[in-house]
Scaffold this motif. Structure first.
Motif, short mmCIF file in Angstrom:
data_model
loop_
_atom_site.label_atom_id
_atom_site.label_comp_id
_atom_site.label_asym_id
_atom_site.label_seq_id
_atom_site.Cartn_x
_atom_site.Cartn_y
_atom_site.Cartn_z
N PHE A 297 -15.05 -78.46 -25.80
CA PHE A 297 -16.20 -78.08 -25.00
C PHE A 297 -16.46 -79.09 -23.89
O PHE A 297 -16.81 -78.72 -22.76
N ALA A 298 -16.29 -80.38 -24.18
CA ALA A 298 -16.48 -81.40 -23.15
C ALA A 298 -15.48 -81.21 -22.02
O ALA A 298 -15.84 -81.27 -20.83
N GLU A 299 -14.24 -80.95 -22.37
CA GLU A 299 -13.20 -80.74 -21.35
C GLU A 299 -13.45 -79.45 -20.58
O GLU A 299 -13.23 -79.38 -19.36
N TRP A 300 -13.91 -78.44 -21.26
CA TRP A 300 -14.21 -77.16 -20.63
C TRP A 300 -15.29 -77.33 -19.56
O TRP A 300 -15.19 -76.80 -18.45
N VAL A 301 -16.31 -78.10 -19.90
CA VAL A 301 -17.40 -78.34 -18.95
C VAL A 301 -16.94 -79.22 -17.80
O VAL A 301 -17.24 -78.95 -16.62
#
Length: 464
Positions: A297-301
């Motif tokens: 999720f961090a990378e996605w954001v």
């Protein structure tokens, strides 16, 4: 007896993946279920290195260097397990002083099929040979983790010299300080508790909790690798040329094998097939899944797309983060530790790496260092019974102690982290310098450009 000593000495599952040898009554017989469990866990930990870590690291390198990493993992594994049998086990897990053991088990002297070692339960033993082997595979993967920090430019002979020195003067003392104690069988009252603890390693005596190797394995290896990345220097073209992983399938398979083998790593550290092993098993499952989601999720954001590399890296971050806490925290504590490790290590391999200015090739410190430090410190938080943890086990009353101080335990955990960072860094720097003087630590520029597979080992992973 001080409160610190009371807490530390009375900790039922105190040293993590290991217990030192103890003189146990000859009448005690190992349980076949416990013995079988430890045999399986030892094989699982070996699987983590060969082929798990080897494939994970190999996939992360460029194709011209993949075999060099595989060779390093296999040969370093073999070198360390031989040294472990000759003197390593004896120095780590026999009664010496607070910092190192003696040579009582030199060349595994006295180990027979009848020899037994203590567990964390009074009156329960396992065969000493399997305890020795279990601890041996911990030492091997710790040393193999280091090679990822300076992959693609280090000289093979120099790596081997470094490993002998670092294993002897960093891994063995840290393992002894954190995990060595005579076992619980002789504890009957306050006086005997204090006497038993006085024979333990220095950090164990202080009360540092490390269930399966946050300090001994991950922080220990991570800081050594970071030092190596500075001493050896950056790869040619680093920051100017693309240095992308050459095989993400290998990365995914390697990370998955690490996750699978880690059940032996963490759950096996209970040394018995019991409820604590089940807790460590469940926590390893939950924390790792939370870290995969956290990193994804961090990378996605941040980047707009979730990647396989990010998911695999999150997997390893969660495994590392839960290692010191596995048998001490509750399932929800494990989820929290995993999620924090996943988010934090995204910064560890990007922002922190830029701040340090290092070429830590495969992000050993960014993942194992950051997650290891977080996991070690958060163990002090989530081991609290109020937060679902197991707290401190009192061997005098044979029940959980009603006293637990989160600030006090966090401070003890921080001390363990700091001691490991400084000790390992100093030993690593000296070891790299000695290796450089004897054989050289970096390959020539032309060999580095062509690749280590051909120049160091005379073969290629992929034939045209």
């Amino acid at each position: 007896m001080s409160n610190t000593i009371k807490n530390l000495l009375a900790t039922g599952l105190l040293a993590a993946a290991t217990l030192p040898l103890t003189a146990v009554a000859a009448a005690l017989e190992p349980n076949k279920g416990d013995t079988t469990w430890m045999l399986i866990c030892t094989a699982l930990v070996m699987l983590m290195t060969l082929p798990g870590l080897a494939l994970f690291y190999g996939g992360l390198t460029r194709s011209k260097n993949v075999l060099s990493v595989l060779v390093q993992c296999m040969v370093v594994f073999s070198l360390i397990i031989v040294l472990w049998s000759i003197y390593g086990y004896s120095l780590a897990f026999t009664e010496g002083n607070a910092f190192i053991g003696k040579f009582d088990r030199l060349f595994l002297k006295g180990l027979t099929p009848e020899s037994v070692a203590a567990t964390f339960s009074k009156g329960v033993v396992i065969p000493e040979l399997i305890f020795m082997a279990f601890q041996g595979v911990f030492a091997t993967i710790t040393c193999c983790l280091i090679v990822g920090a300076f992959a693609e430019r280090a000289k093979f002979a120099g790596i081997l010299v470094f490993m002998v020195i670092w294993f002897t003067f960093s891994y063995l003392p840290i393992a002894h300080m954190v995990w060595s104690w005579p076992g619980p069988d002789d504890i009957k009252d306050a006086a005997s508790l204090e006497a038993v603890t006085a024979k333990a390693g220095w950090l164990f005596q202080k009360g540092v909790l490390d269930f399966a190797g946050g300090t001994v394995v991950h922080i220990n290896a991570a800081i050594a690798g970071l030092v190596g990345s500075f001493v050896i220097g950056k790869r040619i073209g680093f920051g100017k040329e693309p240095m992308k992983p050459h095989n993400m399938v290998h990365v995914m398979v390697g990370a998955s094998l690490l996750w699978f083998g880690w059940f032996g790593f963490n759950a096996g550290s209970a040394l018995e097939a019991n409820g604590t092993a089940a807790l460590a098993f469940a926590n390893t499952l939950l924390a790792t899944a939370a870290a995969v989601l956290g990193w994804t999720f961090a990378e996605w954001v941040l980047k707009g797309k979730p990647s396989m590399l990010g998911a695999a890296s999150g997997c390893v971050a969660g495994l590392v983060g839960i290692t010191p806490a596995a048998g001490f925290v509750g399932p929800m504590g494990a989820l929290a530790i995993g999620a924090v490790a996943g988010f934090a290590c995204v910064w560890g391999v990007s922002g922190l790496k830029r701040m340090l200015g290092s070429d830590d090739s495969l992000d050993v410190f960014g993942i194992h260092g950051v997650a290891g430090i977080l996991g070690a410190i958060l163990t002090g938080v989530f081991a609290a019974p109020a937060l679902g943890g197991t707290g401190i086990f009192d061997y005098i009353t044979n029940a959980a102690s009603p006293e637990y101080s989160i600030p006090g335990q966090v401070w003890l955990q921080t001390q363990g982290v700091l001691v490991t960072l400084v000790w390992s860094a100093v030993v690593a720097y000296i070891a790299f310098k000695i290796a450089d003087m004897l054989f050289g630590i970096r390959v020539p520029e032309d060999q580095e450009r062509e690749g280590l597979d051909i120049n160091s080992h005379g073969e290629s992973a992929y034939e045209n």
